[in-house]
Design a protein around this motif. Sequence first.
Motif, PDB file in Angstrom:
ATOM      1  N   GLY A 122      -5.330 -18.620  41.991  1.00 52.39           N
ATOM      2  CA  GLY A 122      -5.841 -17.470  42.728  1.00 52.39           C
ATOM      3  C   GLY A 122      -4.990 -16.229  42.729  1.00 52.39           C
ATOM      4  N   GLU A 123      -3.684 -16.329  42.373  1.00 53.62           N
ATOM      5  CA  GLU A 123      -2.813 -15.162  42.531  1.00 53.62           C
ATOM      6  C   GLU A 123      -2.516 -14.448  41.224  1.00 53.62           C
ATOM      7  N   GLN A 124      -3.146 -14.852  40.119  1.00 54.05           N
ATOM      8  CA  GLN A 124      -2.927 -14.143  38.853  1.00 54.05           C
ATOM      9  C   GLN A 124      -4.171 -14.237  37.991  1.00 54.05           C
ATOM     10  N   GLU A 125      -4.294 -13.283  37.063  1.00 51.81           N
ATOM     11  CA  GLU A 125      -5.479 -13.231  36.221  1.00 51.81           C
ATOM     12  C   GLU A 125      -5.333 -14.195  35.053  1.00 51.81           C
ATOM     13  N   GLY A 126      -6.462 -14.479  34.404  1.00 49.86           N
ATOM     14  CA  GLY A 126      -6.442 -15.328  33.224  1.00 49.86           C
ATOM     15  C   GLY A 126      -7.321 -16.551  33.392  1.00 49.86           C
ATOM     16  N   LEU A 127      -7.641 -17.181  32.262  1.00 47.05           N
ATOM     17  CA  LEU A 127      -8.354 -18.444  32.248  1.00 47.05           C
ATOM     18  C   LEU A 127      -7.348 -19.560  31.998  1.00 47.05           C
ATOM     19  N   PHE A 128      -7.221 -20.468  32.954  1.00 51.17           N
ATOM     20  CA  PHE A 128      -6.283 -21.578  32.862  1.00 51.17           C
ATOM     21  C   PHE A 128      -7.090 -22.831  32.536  1.00 51.17           C
ATOM     22  N   VAL A 129      -6.829 -23.414  31.368  1.00 51.25           N
ATOM     23  CA  VAL A 129      -7.689 -24.471  30.860  1.00 51.25           C
ATOM     24  C   VAL A 129      -6.867 -25.709  30.520  1.00 51.25           C
ATOM     25  N   ARG A 130      -7.195 -26.809  31.154  1.00 50.04           N
ATOM     26  CA  ARG A 130      -6.649 -28.129  30.826  1.00 50.04           C
ATOM     27  C   ARG A 130      -5.136 -28.142  30.672  1.00 50.04           C
ATOM     28  N   GLY A 131      -4.460 -27.683  31.698  1.00 53.25           N
ATOM     29  CA  GLY A 131      -3.010 -27.703  31.681  1.00 53.25           C
ATOM     30  C   GLY A 131      -2.372 -26.544  30.966  1.00 53.25           C
ATOM     31  N   GLY A 132      -3.170 -25.587  30.491  1.00 53.30           N
ATOM     32  CA  GLY A 132      -2.639 -24.434  29.787  1.00 53.30           C
ATOM     33  C   GLY A 132      -2.435 -23.247  30.704  1.00 53.30           C
ATOM     34  N   SER A 133      -1.514 -22.373  30.347  1.00 51.95           N
ATOM     35  CA  SER A 133      -1.296 -21.154  31.115  1.00 51.95           C
ATOM     36  C   SER A 133      -2.369 -20.125  30.781  1.00 51.95           C
TER      37      SER A 133
END
Length: 700
Positions: free
Chosen positions: A132-143
């Motif tokens: 919730g505190e940063q943008e981006g798509l976080f997928v399956r343990g990835g940053s």
Amino acid sequence: MIGGKITDKKGNPLVGANVFLKGTYDGSTTDAAGMFSFKTSEKDTATISASYVGFELSEKKIRINENTANLIFKLDELANELNTVVITAGAFEASDEKRMAMLKPLDIVTTAGAAADITGAMQFLPGAQRVGEQEGLFVRGGSGQETKVVIDGMIVQNPFFSSLPDVQQRGRFNPFMFKGTSFSTGGYSAQYGQALSSVLLLNTTDKANNNGLGISLNMANAGVNYDYAFKNQSVSAVAYYGNLKPLFAVVKQNVEWLHEPEFKGSSLTYRLKTSKNGVLKVYGMYSDSHLSMNTKDPSVEAGTMRLNLKNRNAFMTSTLTDSWKDGKWSLNSGFSYSRNTDDMTFDAVNFGRFDERTQARVVLTRLLTGNNTILFGGEAHAINLQNRVDGTTYKLKDRYAAAFAESEIYITRQLAGRIGMRSEYSSVINRLNWAPRLSFALKSGRFSQFSLAAGQFYQNPDYRYLYLNKNLNYERADHLILNFQIIKNQRTFRIETFYKNYAQLVREFTGQPYDADPYRFPWGTTNNGGKGYARGFDFFWRDQKTVKNLDYWVTYSFVDSKRLFQQFDTEATPTFISNHNVSLITKKWFEKIKTNLSMTYAFTSGRPYFNPNNDEFLKDKTPAVHNVSIQASKLHAIKGNLVIFYASVDNILNTKNVFTYRYTPDGKSRYAVGPQSYRSFFVGMQIMLSKKAKVSKDDF
């Protein structure tokens, strides 16, 4: 006399099949036993053709003589979504009718909790994690840096608005730009690279809807849009101005704003049908924004630092697609340019950022017999980066190129394979890689199938490391994915398990205690000695059939992950990992009042955070995050013009969610990092000043 029999591959007779001699009127149809016979006055040689609805055409060259009464045709079924396997491991297709639409544009903007943001909606699909505190798509343990956003095959350099400390940012693009979305959670095609975890593929619309002039008004911005379609071309234009001060005046903020975000921008899309199958699309957009805030900083006596940010962003892309020789050859080419400038200061100290990317891409595809295909292509990028830190300007130039080839082979209607290879070269690290990719799919029933995907994926290290060390190698992830799914009667069941092995991750050695500041500029020595893993499974169920006008889906994702990278001295679970993510989305259409009501419940288990008072590294966890959101959209006509009213409430229960904790340098006190506002609401309207504009419940 010419005669014989027509059957399918299993020997079953095909009743009513057509058979004739090409170039003549001589022919017949088959009887109940699949038999045919007819007379001809032709002599010597001829071509006889047999066809049947749902089957591939079959032709034979024959010599007309007394022995042409026992011809046998065995026809192949045509490939379609029911009788042919589709390779889907690791990918969710949207707005693709052959695979069942997952998320249409209006589906995205009417999903409660997604805030009408494409990436916000993707976070409710399996495999994605909510940070919730940063943008981006976080997928399956990835940053967030391990996922790339791609529009019409072209990488988007800045898909999100400029990063702010502890404030999540939206994506820059309007969902209505796109006709289809493919969200890959791993094991993706060799056509794409520079992403260790995932790619989000967005395909723009080929033609405007001819909706004429439209006006949008809400609590954050006002805009106008215009769509018009000619016979062979169309144009779409958008202009907007936004100021969040009125919204923040009524929605309590957890951020101390000194100048609420103010922004404006425009975009223009032009489409031209260049030939029977050719389409040229050109899209350009520009935006700028300004804001100022006091951001928390426990390292200074006042506890806060003033941040000023002015952003200017431009993006242009053009693509040309065409096909020839009855679709046997197809071309997909593109060119794009992006430029982004952040004039940013922390307490009058300049921390400005600049980047630009120019890229070109060409893909040729050859359709072979039996629905098999082979494609090959290449792309080239020129990337320029600058970052000013405490009066020092760091610069970086990268000339990145890639070549790839991939073949999709249908061994039978029930078994298919996709084999590909990608090679990349990056000038900034002066290294070449080879990345094999493969996928297989086996149809287990008319509506069900198993899929397997595996491959290697490379990505350049974070550019902040490359400023100081250009001898680093690519970071690498190896994917293995097994999938089972059933799609039947507007219902989808899907379960997928995965394993990712991380290698060659960058490690930083400072000789100092761990620094938990996520915005620090790395200064220690670095190498590629890092490693890690991520493993888990996803579950997805969607039902659009059982209850009339009710659509709901349930997702559950589990991930277990540890890494040794960055400043880590020991292997640990990174702070962006939550082991459990659950989403429940429901949408109900009320026909009499032309209203769509949506509700979303999202659960995210606690994430690790750094506690300097705990001898065990990253062993403390935040409380779980719960969020219930609702949204309503109503269609209304005013003097023949379509009006859409919408209202939403995020976190309606006002849960005091915590995303992470930050400590003062002495470790004696901490503060919680949470959402920008605990509970918020939003209302607005879209007016379409054209009697041609139409929206129905199917669009929701």
